[in-house]
Design a protein around this motif. Structure first.
Motif, PDB file in Angstrom:
ATOM      1  N   ALA A  61       2.185  -2.230  14.898  1.00 25.55           N
ATOM      2  CA  ALA A  61       2.298  -0.878  14.639  1.00 25.55           C
ATOM      3  C   ALA A  61       2.744  -0.484  13.270  1.00 25.55           C
ATOM      4  CB  ALA A  61       3.170  -0.274  15.945  1.00 25.55           C
ATOM      5  N   THR A  62       3.637  -1.355  12.526  1.00 21.41           N
ATOM      6  CA  THR A  62       4.221  -0.990  11.438  1.00 21.41           C
ATOM      7  C   THR A  62       3.680  -1.895  10.150  1.00 21.41           C
ATOM      8  OG1 THR A  62       5.953  -2.405  11.622  1.00 21.41           O
ATOM      9  CG2 THR A  62       6.117  -0.106  12.303  1.00 21.41           C
ATOM     10  N   TRP A  98      -0.340  -6.321   1.408  1.00 19.46           N
ATOM     11  CA  TRP A  98       0.202  -6.185   2.872  1.00 19.46           C
ATOM     12  C   TRP A  98       1.126  -4.930   2.427  1.00 19.46           C
ATOM     13  CZ3 TRP A  98       5.617  -6.501   3.447  1.00 19.46           C
ATOM     14  CH2 TRP A  98       6.198  -6.637   4.695  1.00 19.46           C
ATOM     15  N   SER A  99       1.248  -4.172   3.787  1.00 20.21           N
ATOM     16  CA  SER A  99       1.925  -3.209   3.642  1.00 20.21           C
ATOM     17  C   SER A  99       2.784  -2.946   4.961  1.00 20.21           C
ATOM     18  CB  SER A  99       1.029  -1.567   3.692  1.00 20.21           C
ATOM     19  OG  SER A  99       0.060  -1.754   4.529  1.00 20.21           O
ATOM     20  N   ALA A 100       4.072  -2.194   5.035  1.00 22.21           N
ATOM     21  CA  ALA A 100       4.878  -1.969   6.176  1.00 22.21           C
ATOM     22  C   ALA A 100       5.512  -1.045   6.041  1.00 22.21           C
ATOM     23  CB  ALA A 100       5.736  -3.550   6.233  1.00 22.21           C
ATOM     24  N   GLU A 101       5.731  -0.220   7.130  1.00 21.15           N
ATOM     25  CA  GLU A 101       6.677   0.852   7.117  1.00 21.15           C
ATOM     26  C   GLU A 101       8.017   0.131   7.566  1.00 21.15           C
ATOM     27  OE1 GLU A 101       7.118   5.224   9.465  1.00 21.15           O
ATOM     28  OE2 GLU A 101       5.729   3.751  10.233  1.00 21.15           O
ATOM     29  N   LEU A 108       6.017   0.352   2.101  1.00 20.11           N
ATOM     30  CA  LEU A 108       6.224  -0.556   1.297  1.00 20.11           C
ATOM     31  C   LEU A 108       4.938  -1.210   1.352  1.00 20.11           C
ATOM     32  CD1 LEU A 108       9.833  -1.613   1.801  1.00 20.11           C
ATOM     33  CD2 LEU A 108       8.990   0.173   0.193  1.00 20.11           C
ATOM     34  N   GLU A 109       4.440  -1.640  -0.046  1.00 18.41           N
ATOM     35  CA  GLU A 109       3.098  -2.297  -0.322  1.00 18.41           C
ATOM     36  C   GLU A 109       3.358  -3.571  -1.410  1.00 18.41           C
ATOM     37  OE1 GLU A 109      -0.483   0.577   0.573  1.00 18.41           O
ATOM     38  OE2 GLU A 109       0.198   0.362  -1.588  1.00 18.41           O
ATOM     39  N   ILE A 110       2.894  -4.472  -1.114  1.00 22.92           N
ATOM     40  CA  ILE A 110       2.679  -5.568  -2.109  1.00 22.92           C
ATOM     41  C   ILE A 110       1.479  -6.314  -2.175  1.00 22.92           C
ATOM     42  CG2 ILE A 110       3.877  -7.332  -0.865  1.00 22.92           C
ATOM     43  CD1 ILE A 110       5.339  -8.581  -3.365  1.00 22.92           C
ATOM     44  N   GLY A 111       0.899  -6.420  -3.405  1.00 25.70           N
ATOM     45  CA  GLY A 111      -0.572  -7.002  -3.471  1.00 25.70           C
ATOM     46  C   GLY A 111      -0.550  -7.825  -4.607  1.00 25.70           C
TER      47      GLY A 111
END
Length: 145
Positions: A61-62, A98-101, A108-111
């Protein structure tokens, strides 16, 4: 001020059309946005949308993972010593994000990936510069209420 105007059109239960455009004062041409979005199942979404196609995996979900293309672009006015020039910049990148709440409202995102093409178009002058083939790293954070 850039303007993106898009809308979705339901086609079937898990299939939606997307149509629109992006434009701004210093863009040479409007950018069309067109394609379909297919919800394969609750964990996989295929976004066959020009100019940013992708396959998105919903991990929880996150958390999510996006594999696909990303177009960044802009139009700028450059004041030179003798006259004013206008340049349009565009960059097309292919990679994974990759993104996460992390907390409610904080994403937050890192790519990482490869920039396949970068171009500068001085469209009032006979110059155009093309580059590409360089890697990139993307870090991001966004907050919403």
């Amino acid at each position: 001020m850039p303007v993106d105007l898009t809308t979705g059109l339901p086609i079937a239960r898990n299939l939606h059309g997307v149509i629109g455009f992006g434009n701004s004062r210093f863009y040479h041409h409007p950018l069309p946005i067109l394609g379909v979005l297919w919800m394969v199942n609750e964990h996989v979404r295929i976004e066959a949308i020009y100019p940013e196609p992708a396959v998105v995996f919903t991990l929880s979900a996150t958390r999510s993972l996006r594999l696909g293309g990303e177009l960044t672009y802009g139009g700028f006015s450059l004041d030179g010593p003798t006259r004013r020039a206008v340049v349009e910049y565009e960059s097309y990148r292919v990679g994974a994000v990759w993104s996460a709440e992390w907390r409610p409202g904080l994403k937050l995102e890192i790519g990482a990936g490869v920039e396949t093409e970068r171009s500068f178009d001085f469209f009032r002058e006979p110059r155009r510069v093309h580059r590409g083939g360089v890697g990139y790293l993307k870090l991001g954070a966004s907050f919403s209420r």
